[in-house]
Every structure is written in structure tokens, then in C-alpha cells.
Design an enzyme around this catalytic site. Structure first.
Site, PDB file in Angstrom:
ATOM      1  N   GLY A 101      40.214  47.087  40.773  1.00  0.00           N
ATOM      2  CA  GLY A 101      41.018  47.456  41.930  1.00  0.00           C
ATOM      3  C   GLY A 101      40.262  47.356  43.230  1.00  0.00           C
ATOM      4  O   GLY A 101      40.560  48.057  44.194  1.00  0.00           O
ATOM      5  N   GLY A 103      40.127  44.843  45.375  1.00  0.00           N
ATOM      6  CA  GLY A 103      40.729  44.054  46.441  1.00  0.00           C
ATOM      7  C   GLY A 103      39.941  42.807  46.780  1.00  0.00           C
ATOM      8  O   GLY A 103      40.247  42.113  47.748  1.00  0.00           O
ATOM      9  N   GLY A 105      39.607  40.328  44.535  1.00  0.00           N
ATOM     10  CA  GLY A 105      40.008  39.296  43.583  1.00  0.00           C
ATOM     11  C   GLY A 105      39.163  39.294  42.328  1.00  0.00           C
ATOM     12  O   GLY A 105      38.993  38.257  41.686  1.00  0.00           O
ATOM     13  N   GLU A 139      47.076  34.861  33.743  1.00  0.00           N
ATOM     14  CA  GLU A 139      47.271  36.188  34.339  1.00  0.00           C
ATOM     15  C   GLU A 139      48.739  36.513  34.589  1.00  0.00           C
ATOM     16  O   GLU A 139      49.241  37.563  34.192  1.00  0.00           O
ATOM     17  CB  GLU A 139      46.514  36.266  35.676  1.00  0.00           C
ATOM     18  CG  GLU A 139      45.069  36.646  35.572  1.00  0.00           C
ATOM     19  CD  GLU A 139      44.513  37.016  36.926  1.00  0.00           C
ATOM     20  OE1 GLU A 139      44.530  38.220  37.274  1.00  0.00           O
ATOM     21  OE2 GLU A 139      44.059  36.113  37.657  1.00  0.00           O
ATOM     22  N   ASP A 151      43.450  34.050  44.630  1.00  0.00           N
ATOM     23  CA  ASP A 151      42.194  34.500  44.040  1.00  0.00           C
ATOM     24  C   ASP A 151      41.633  33.488  43.049  1.00  0.00           C
ATOM     25  O   ASP A 151      40.418  33.252  42.994  1.00  0.00           O
ATOM     26  CB  ASP A 151      42.376  35.842  43.338  1.00  0.00           C
ATOM     27  CG  ASP A 151      42.813  36.942  44.290  1.00  0.00           C
ATOM     28  OD1 ASP A 151      42.796  36.705  45.513  1.00  0.00           O
ATOM     29  OD2 ASP A 151      43.188  38.022  43.806  1.00  0.00           O
TER      30      ASP A 151
END
Length: 332
Positions: A101, A103, A105, A139, A151
Site C-alpha cells: 500500500g 503508492g 506501484g 493482476e 505501474d
């Protein structure tokens, strides 16, 4: 991993499918690592030392109970598509230089690392575009994890990239060739700062996607602004104009906040305000928002003061190095 300088959110469907998206991002010296090793028994082992998890499965047994879903998703897809469906006994061990988490990527960077490592083992004919697209599919489609496209392409290609997202899953990566002086000026103007709060981006992304089809069009207008900012940021970066980059960054942060209520919170707002008081020219959250890392732009001569002040206030601030190369694989 990457910092999203501008355009984040426009790489999400359905916005990019209908309007076309654009982001400007840069990869930095935080990495995701994957190590593939043979096992001495017929089993598959998934290990993530940074989160203290390890799992073992019989070679021919089901993998659907795996908690390390990224490991499982990449292994199953690569074996299916490039290994003839014949499982290989191996240990897949990973570490990531940022908390979940973040941020930055990190999850997508890890998937790209896993795909590239499996590509080498299976001798699969995949270039950077193929690796990034496959990582995105694993993903977002195979595992159903919410998110965009930038990302995976950032991690696969590396460097400073202006990336366009078009209909029918077309992606065009445009590397920015910076002269040495501009590159150094941009690099020494960036300060990252961890909020101390991990965040789950899925709820923010779900709200953004919902807003993309809302009748009032508020989210879509904000995303139009973010895409325009990415184009303007490209010009500012090429000129090494830190003041202009900071102006665009601040405007993008306001537009980003308009895409979902949870993008900002009291902690984020306080840290951004403090950074601006201590010499930063501009700042925003990296990634979807809600926590993770912030980053600031500051004139290089003020960088030390900003980092020192943020750390004295209990934050975790540091400079970064721009990394030009994308995902790499080696074998010994």
C-alpha cells in the site's frame, strides 16, 4: 518502483478506453526482487520474507488456497502459456523495498519481476511491452485486483516515461531523454515521505471507476484535467523547470482529490501543508491516495532543510535516485 508525476487515474478503464489516458512517471531506487530456485523435492514453494510468509504445495496439488496470490497468479499463468502446462518444482522468493500500500506501484513492480524471472526460466519470447501487458492481465484480469496500467509499464521499461493509454488495450511508452543537467536537477528536487499509513487502493479505484460513468461527469472532468497536466508536466520536465513542475503538481493534487473522497485525509493534508511551510514548492500523494508515500518538489538548495524538518516532525523523508533501466534478470 515509480513516482507518478502526473496523469495518474487516466490509465484506468473505462476512462482510457473512451478518452485515452496519459501519465508521466519516473522509476526510483526502490525495488521489487524475485528469486527462483530449484527445490530438492517435488513441490512449489512461495516465500515473501518482507511480510513473513512462506507456503508449500505439492507439485500436482491445487494452488487456489495460496495467500501469496501474486506468486500463484504469475506461476500458473506462465506455466500455462509458456510451459506447456507442465509444472516445474521451484521456490519463488520475493522481497519489496516498500510496505504494502505504498503508492509506489510496489505490487505491480513485483508482478513484473516475477514475470521476467519466469520468462527467463521458460525462455519465453517476451519483450518489455509483452512483460508489462502480461503483468497487467495477471493482476487485473486473472486475479481481479483493481488498478490501472501505468505501474506495470513503468517497472518493465524504467526511467522517465510519458505513457499513452488508448482504446483496445494499446499502450505507447515514450521515454523522455533528459540531458544530464536537467536529469540531475529533477532528481535532486524530489523528496519522498512515508505517511506511516498503508492504504488499500481498491476502494478508491472503485469509487473513481464509478464516477467515470456518473451522469454529473465530475470525475471525468477531473480526469481530463489530470491528463492535460501530464502533457504540461512533460514539457516542464524536459525544460528542467522545477517551479512549473511544482505548479502543475499542486493543480494535479486538487484534481486528484476530486476523483474520490478517500484520496485525501487529515494526516495527508497535514503532512503536505507542513512540507509546503518548510520550503517545498509542491506536493501530492503518490498512487491512488489514502496513505502510502507523498512526494515533494523543492529547489535543490532547500532539500536538506525540508528532509530534516519532516524527519524531526516524525515523518520518514528521504531523497531519491532516478533509475534509468527497467526490470532486469540474471542467472548464476
Amino acid at each position: 518502483m515509480r513516482l507518478g508525476l502526473a496523469g495518474g487515474g487516466t490509465d484506468l478503464s473505462p476512462y482510457c478506453d473512451q478518452y485515452g489516458g496519459a501519465t508521466l512517471n519516473v522509476t526510483i531506487d526502490r525495488f521489487a526482487f524475485a528469486t527462483l530456485l530449484p527445490t530438492d523435492r517435488p513441490l512449489i514453494r512461495f516465500v515473501a520474507d518482507d511480510v513473513g510468509m512462506a507456503e508449500e504445495f505439492d507439485l500436482d496439488g491445487p494452488l487456489d488456497t495460496a495467500k501469496l496470490v501474486l506468486h500463484r497468479g504469475v506461476y500458473e499463468r506462465m506455466i500455462r502459456d509458456f510451459g506447456g502446462g507442465i509444472r516445474i518444482p521451484m521456490s519463488i522468493a520475493t522481497t519489496v523495498d516498500a510496505p504494502s500500500g505504498s503508492g509506489l506501484g510496489s505490487s505491480s513492480a513485483l508482478v513484473v519481476a516475477l514475470v521476467e524471472a519466469m520468462r527467463a526460466v521458460l525462455d519465453a519470447p517476451l519483450g518489455p511491452y509483452d512483460v508489462a501487458k502480461l503483468a497487467f492481465e495477471i493482476e487485473r484480469i486473472d486475479l481481479g485486483l483493481a488498478g490501472g496500467r501505468q505501474d506495470q509499464y513503468a517497472a518493465a521499461f524504467g526511467g522517465m516515461n510519458f505513457i499513452e493509454y488508448l482504446a483496445n488495450d494499446r499502450v505507447i511508452v515514450n521515454p523522455l531523454r533528459l540531458n544530464a543537467g536537467v536529469r540531475n536537477e529533477v532528481e535532486t528536487s524530489i523528496v519522498t515521505c512515508y505517511t506511516g499509513q498503508s492504504r488499500e487502493s481498491a476502494s478508491i479505484i472503485t469509487e473513481q471507476v464509478k464516477g467515470m460513468t456518473a451522469a454529473d461527469g465530475k470525475t471525468v472532468e477531473a480526469l481530463h484535467k489530470l491528463k492535460s497536466d501530464a502533457i504540461d508536466m512533460k514539457a516542464a520536465v524536459l525544460n528542467g523547470n522545477i517551479d512549473e513542475m511544482a505548479r502543475i503538481l499542486n493543480e494535479s493534487w486538487l484534481a486528484k482529490r476530486a476523483t474520490a473522497a478517500a484520496v485525501a485525509n487529515q494526516r495527508i493534508n497535514e503532512m503536505l501543508e507542513f512540507g509546503l511551510q518548510e520550503g517545498a514548492l509542491g506536493g501530492k500523494v503518490s498512487g491512488a491516495g489514502g496513505g502510502g508515500f507523498l512526494f515533494f518538489l523543492v529547489h535543490p538548495e532547500w532539500r536538506y532543510r525540508l528532509i530534516t524538518s519532516l524527519n524531526a516532525a516524525g515523518a520518514m523523508a528521504s531523497p531519491v535516485k532516478i533509475v534509468e533501466r527497467g526490470c532486469e534478470v540474471w542467472q548464476i
